[in-house]
Scaffold this motif. Structure first.
Motif, PDB file in Angstrom:
ATOM      1  N   LEU A 173       0.844  -1.189   0.000  1.00  0.00           N
ATOM      2  CA  LEU A 173       0.000   0.000   0.000  1.00  0.00           C
ATOM      3  C   LEU A 173       0.875   1.234   0.000  1.00  0.00           C
ATOM      4  O   LEU A 173       1.996   1.220   0.530  1.00  0.00           O
ATOM      5  CB  LEU A 173      -0.916   0.025   1.235  1.00  0.00           C
ATOM      6  CG  LEU A 173      -1.849  -1.178   1.444  1.00  0.00           C
ATOM      7  CD1 LEU A 173      -2.546  -1.063   2.789  1.00  0.00           C
ATOM      8  CD2 LEU A 173      -2.867  -1.268   0.324  1.00  0.00           C
ATOM      9  N   VAL A 174       0.352   2.311  -0.592  1.00  0.00           N
ATOM     10  CA  VAL A 174       1.041   3.592  -0.489  1.00  0.00           C
ATOM     11  C   VAL A 174       0.875   4.103   0.937  1.00  0.00           C
ATOM     12  O   VAL A 174      -0.090   3.745   1.632  1.00  0.00           O
ATOM     13  CB  VAL A 174       0.480   4.593  -1.518  1.00  0.00           C
ATOM     14  CG1 VAL A 174       0.778   4.127  -2.936  1.00  0.00           C
ATOM     15  CG2 VAL A 174      -1.015   4.786  -1.330  1.00  0.00           C
ATOM     16  N   PRO A 175       1.798   4.915   1.431  1.00  0.00           N
ATOM     17  CA  PRO A 175       1.744   5.316   2.851  1.00  0.00           C
ATOM     18  C   PRO A 175       0.430   5.963   3.269  1.00  0.00           C
ATOM     19  O   PRO A 175      -0.079   5.688   4.368  1.00  0.00           O
ATOM     20  CB  PRO A 175       2.923   6.290   2.971  1.00  0.00           C
ATOM     21  CG  PRO A 175       3.878   5.859   1.912  1.00  0.00           C
ATOM     22  CD  PRO A 175       3.023   5.400   0.768  1.00  0.00           C
ATOM     23  N   ASP A 176      -0.148   6.836   2.454  1.00  0.00           N
ATOM     24  CA  ASP A 176      -1.389   7.508   2.843  1.00  0.00           C
ATOM     25  C   ASP A 176      -2.516   6.508   3.025  1.00  0.00           C
ATOM     26  O   ASP A 176      -3.281   6.589   4.006  1.00  0.00           O
ATOM     27  CB  ASP A 176      -1.772   8.552   1.796  1.00  0.00           C
ATOM     28  CG  ASP A 176      -0.794   9.708   1.751  1.00  0.00           C
ATOM     29  OD1 ASP A 176      -0.035   9.866   2.733  1.00  0.00           O
ATOM     30  OD2 ASP A 176      -0.782  10.448   0.746  1.00  0.00           O
ATOM     31  N   LEU A 177      -2.661   5.568   2.106  1.00  0.00           N
ATOM     32  CA  LEU A 177      -3.721   4.580   2.209  1.00  0.00           C
ATOM     33  C   LEU A 177      -3.484   3.647   3.386  1.00  0.00           C
ATOM     34  O   LEU A 177      -4.435   3.286   4.103  1.00  0.00           O
ATOM     35  CB  LEU A 177      -3.820   3.786   0.909  1.00  0.00           C
ATOM     36  CG  LEU A 177      -4.880   2.680   0.866  1.00  0.00           C
ATOM     37  CD1 LEU A 177      -6.280   3.254   1.090  1.00  0.00           C
ATOM     38  CD2 LEU A 177      -4.815   1.928  -0.458  1.00  0.00           C
ATOM     39  N   ALA A 178      -2.239   3.240   3.602  1.00  0.00           N
ATOM     40  CA  ALA A 178      -1.944   2.359   4.736  1.00  0.00           C
ATOM     41  C   ALA A 178      -2.290   3.029   6.059  1.00  0.00           C
ATOM     42  O   ALA A 178      -2.810   2.376   6.987  1.00  0.00           O
ATOM     43  CB  ALA A 178      -0.473   1.957   4.707  1.00  0.00           C
ATOM     44  N   ALA A 179      -2.025   4.340   6.168  1.00  0.00           N
ATOM     45  CA  ALA A 179      -2.344   5.051   7.407  1.00  0.00           C
ATOM     46  C   ALA A 179      -3.855   5.130   7.613  1.00  0.00           C
ATOM     47  O   ALA A 179      -4.353   4.941   8.745  1.00  0.00           O
ATOM     48  CB  ALA A 179      -1.729   6.442   7.368  1.00  0.00           C
ATOM     49  N   LYS A 180      -4.627   5.381   6.555  1.00  0.00           N
ATOM     50  CA  LYS A 180      -6.077   5.447   6.698  1.00  0.00           C
ATOM     51  C   LYS A 180      -6.664   4.103   7.092  1.00  0.00           C
ATOM     52  O   LYS A 180      -7.556   4.032   7.951  1.00  0.00           O
ATOM     53  CB  LYS A 180      -6.706   5.937   5.388  1.00  0.00           C
ATOM     54  CG  LYS A 180      -6.516   7.412   5.112  1.00  0.00           C
ATOM     55  CD  LYS A 180      -7.284   7.841   3.871  1.00  0.00           C
ATOM     56  CE  LYS A 180      -7.129   9.334   3.636  1.00  0.00           C
ATOM     57  NZ  LYS A 180      -7.883   9.808   2.447  1.00  0.00           N
ATOM     58  N   LEU A 181      -6.181   3.043   6.479  1.00  0.00           N
ATOM     59  CA  LEU A 181      -6.715   1.721   6.809  1.00  0.00           C
ATOM     60  C   LEU A 181      -6.367   1.326   8.242  1.00  0.00           C
ATOM     61  O   LEU A 181      -7.154   0.630   8.917  1.00  0.00           O
ATOM     62  CB  LEU A 181      -6.176   0.681   5.823  1.00  0.00           C
ATOM     63  CG  LEU A 181      -6.613   0.812   4.362  1.00  0.00           C
ATOM     64  CD1 LEU A 181      -6.041  -0.335   3.530  1.00  0.00           C
ATOM     65  CD2 LEU A 181      -8.132   0.843   4.235  1.00  0.00           C
ATOM     66  N   LYS A 182      -5.213   1.757   8.715  1.00  0.00           N
ATOM     67  CA  LYS A 182      -4.798   1.358  10.060  1.00  0.00           C
ATOM     68  C   LYS A 182      -5.530   2.143  11.142  1.00  0.00           C
ATOM     69  O   LYS A 182      -6.024   1.562  12.123  1.00  0.00           O
ATOM     70  CB  LYS A 182      -3.285   1.552  10.191  1.00  0.00           C
ATOM     71  CG  LYS A 182      -2.733   1.162  11.552  1.00  0.00           C
ATOM     72  CD  LYS A 182      -1.221   1.317  11.589  1.00  0.00           C
ATOM     73  CE  LYS A 182      -0.672   0.902  12.959  1.00  0.00           C
ATOM     74  NZ  LYS A 182       0.822   1.041  13.017  1.00  0.00           N
TER      75      LYS A 182
END
Length: 530
Positions: free
Chosen positions: A193-202
């Motif tokens: 995942l790209v960092p922005d998407l990974a942060a939102k999912l987490k």
């Protein structure tokens, strides 16, 4: 003047000219392999006519012998009947030359090698094609288990990783990704995942797993620390700036066609296979729907066999019928939801792909230094930018002057981009498997400038002349706009790194279905029967 009224000298001169002309005709007949009578003197000449039965294998010596004999008889004024020189026929068999063969070569620049598609057969050097230039490309995974040679047991080898790209700022699609990612990691798929998407999912959906990794996008060419590249540098030097790590086995885009363009820009070198899930507005390049996302990824990675997929399709919409229902063309939908086959795609054990050609575009300074380089999937557009004047461009094809562009701009498009800006500007619609480059003018101030299609092996180049009224502007897939100063040029050629996209059926059925669904291709009320 008739032949009888001529003087003897003029008669002999006229006969010799006739002999030379008839000898040329006879030689051409021998080359073409024909065997028939050719008069060695004009048949309308009442003085005398000499004919010979010419065989394709007859030699020039026998032909000269016949010509000299007829010339001497013509000078003496003797009456000669039609004869056949059998001695010359026998001599021609001894003088028969060996067969000559031609070799076909395929040349790319200064390098030539044996042709593969074209072949020469037969004793007359007939040129034939061994098959079409392009075709349907499909792939299948090797078995994901190997045998341990020590104890003979079989152990599973994990081979799957997928880069998931989601349309930004779309909460519905992000929520769908939050549902699918845990299911993929549960079956052993590594998700990038790209960092922005990974942060939102987490932090918003609590999605976190050790099999989730981060994928960092590459830095643009101008910001790289590498030294300046020259237009003639080898591809190996460019590859150092193009390779990305980690390199996934599959890219899944959850969004529209623009997200597929973004995925193409992320990988300026080799591109993994891309599966596109519809989540945008048009969806011309997205053959799969959201509910098929999990199964489609597992099948594309070789993680699930075809007979393990559910026996009911997850699509809830009705089967579309084309042409659409109209008053003049009534249609009864005889299909029910139970008749829809189970979800699968490809041909048997093979998954079909469309190998989408890209354009290798470089902005080159007058000194030959490359200021920018992009591999574009749709098109590169050179236009006048914010200038009030017409764009003035000199265009070349393989260093041969093509035309002088005086227009708002010009589009260089791929077959994939033929249904985008090029189509809106009046260009042709081209099948994505056709290896070609489209050149489409934008509002040319002339009636004779029409869209053109070039083969994929040519190198196109456009530069801003020194006497241009203003500078020009160039954009790559609608982004990364750059200004072209006087003397700058844009070099455009086929990229060595295409974009492979997965098909639901095959490349033709997906493309035609998209034309009908997205553009209502050739739709009109049907004529009533007489």
């Amino acid at each position: 003047l008739n032949y009888v009224s001529l003087t003897p000298e003029k008669r002999r001169l006229r006969s010799r000219k006739a002999f030379l002309l008839d000898s040329l005709i006879a030689f051409l007949c021998c080359v073409q392999g024909r065997s028939f009578q050719v008069p060695l003197l004009r048949p309308n000449c009442p003085h005398r006519v000499l004919a010979a039965n010419l065989d394709p294998s007859s030699s020039l010596e026998s032909l000269d012998q016949q010509r000299n004999t007829s010339a001497s008889e013509s000078a003496q004024g003797d009456n000669v009947e039609l004869i056949r020189t059998e001695s010359s026929m026998s001599a021609s068999k001894l003088a028969r030359s060996p067969e000559r063969r031609i070799d076909l070569m395929f040349c790319d620049g200064d390098i030539c090698k044996d042709a593969v598609r074209q072949r020469v057969i037969g004793k007359h050097n007939q040129i034939i094609l061994s098959g079409p230039a392009t075709g349907q490309v499909a792939y299948t995974w090797n078995q994901d288990s190997v045998t341990n040679s020590a104890n003979g047991e079989r152990s599973t080898v994990t081979i799957s990783s997928v880069l998931l790209l989601v349309r930004p700022n779309d909460e519905d699609l992000i929520q769908k990704a939050a549902e699918v990612v845990p299911k993929l990691t549960h079956v052993g798929v590594k998700v990038l995942l790209v960092p922005d998407l990974a942060a939102k999912l987490k932090f918003h959906y609590g999605v976190d797993d050790e099999r989730i990794g981060l994928f960092e996008a590459a830095v643009e060419f101008e910001s790289r620390s590498s030294s300046a590249r020259h237009v003639n540098d080898s591809e190996d030097e460019w590859m150092q700036d193009m390779l990305l790590e980690p390199f996934p086995d599959l890219v899944c885009t959850l969004g529209g066609d623009g997200l597929l363009m973004h995925a193409s820009m992320l990988f300026q070198g080799p591109v993994p296979p891309i599966i596109s899930i519809a989540g945008g507005s048009l969806g011309f390049l997205t053959p799969f729907i959201e509910d098929e996302m999990e199964d489609a990824i597992c099948i594309a990675l070789g993680m699930v066999r075809r007979d393990e997929t559910p026996h009911t399709d997850k699509r809830t919409h009705d089967i579309t019928v084309f042409p659409p229902n109209m008053e003049s063309y009534p249609h009864d939908n005889r299909f029910s939801q139970a008749d829809i086959p189970k979800f699968s795609f490809g041909m048997g054990e093979y998954i079909c792909m469309t190998i989408r050609m890209r354009l290798d575009c470089r902005i080159v300074s007058p000194e030959g230094v490359v200021r920018s380089r992009f591999n574009v999937l749709n098109e590169v557009v050179i236009d006048r930018g914010s200038s009030p004047y017409l764009a003035a461009l000199e265009c070349f094809c393989d260093d041969v002057h093509l035309t002088t562009v005086q227009a708002d701009g010009v589009i260089f498009a791929t077959p994939t981009g033929s249904t985008a800006y090029s189509m809106a500007a009046g260009g042709s619609v081209v099948h994505p498997a056709v290896p070609s480059i489209l050149v489409t003018p934008i509002c040319p101030h002339v009636l004779s400038f029409r869209s053109m299609v070039f083969p994929d092996h040519v190198v196109l180049r456009c530069y801003v002349p020194d006497d241009a009224r203003a500078t020009a502007s160039v954009a790559f897939d609608g982004k990364h706009r750059r200004e072209l100063q006087r003397g700058d040029s844009v070099q455009i050629q086929m990229s060595n790194y295409p974009v492979p996209t997965l098909n639901r059926g095959d490349h033709s059925s997906d493309w035609l279905e998209s034309l009908k669904r997205s553009f209502n291709f050739n739709t009109r009320p049907r004529q009533r029967p007489l």
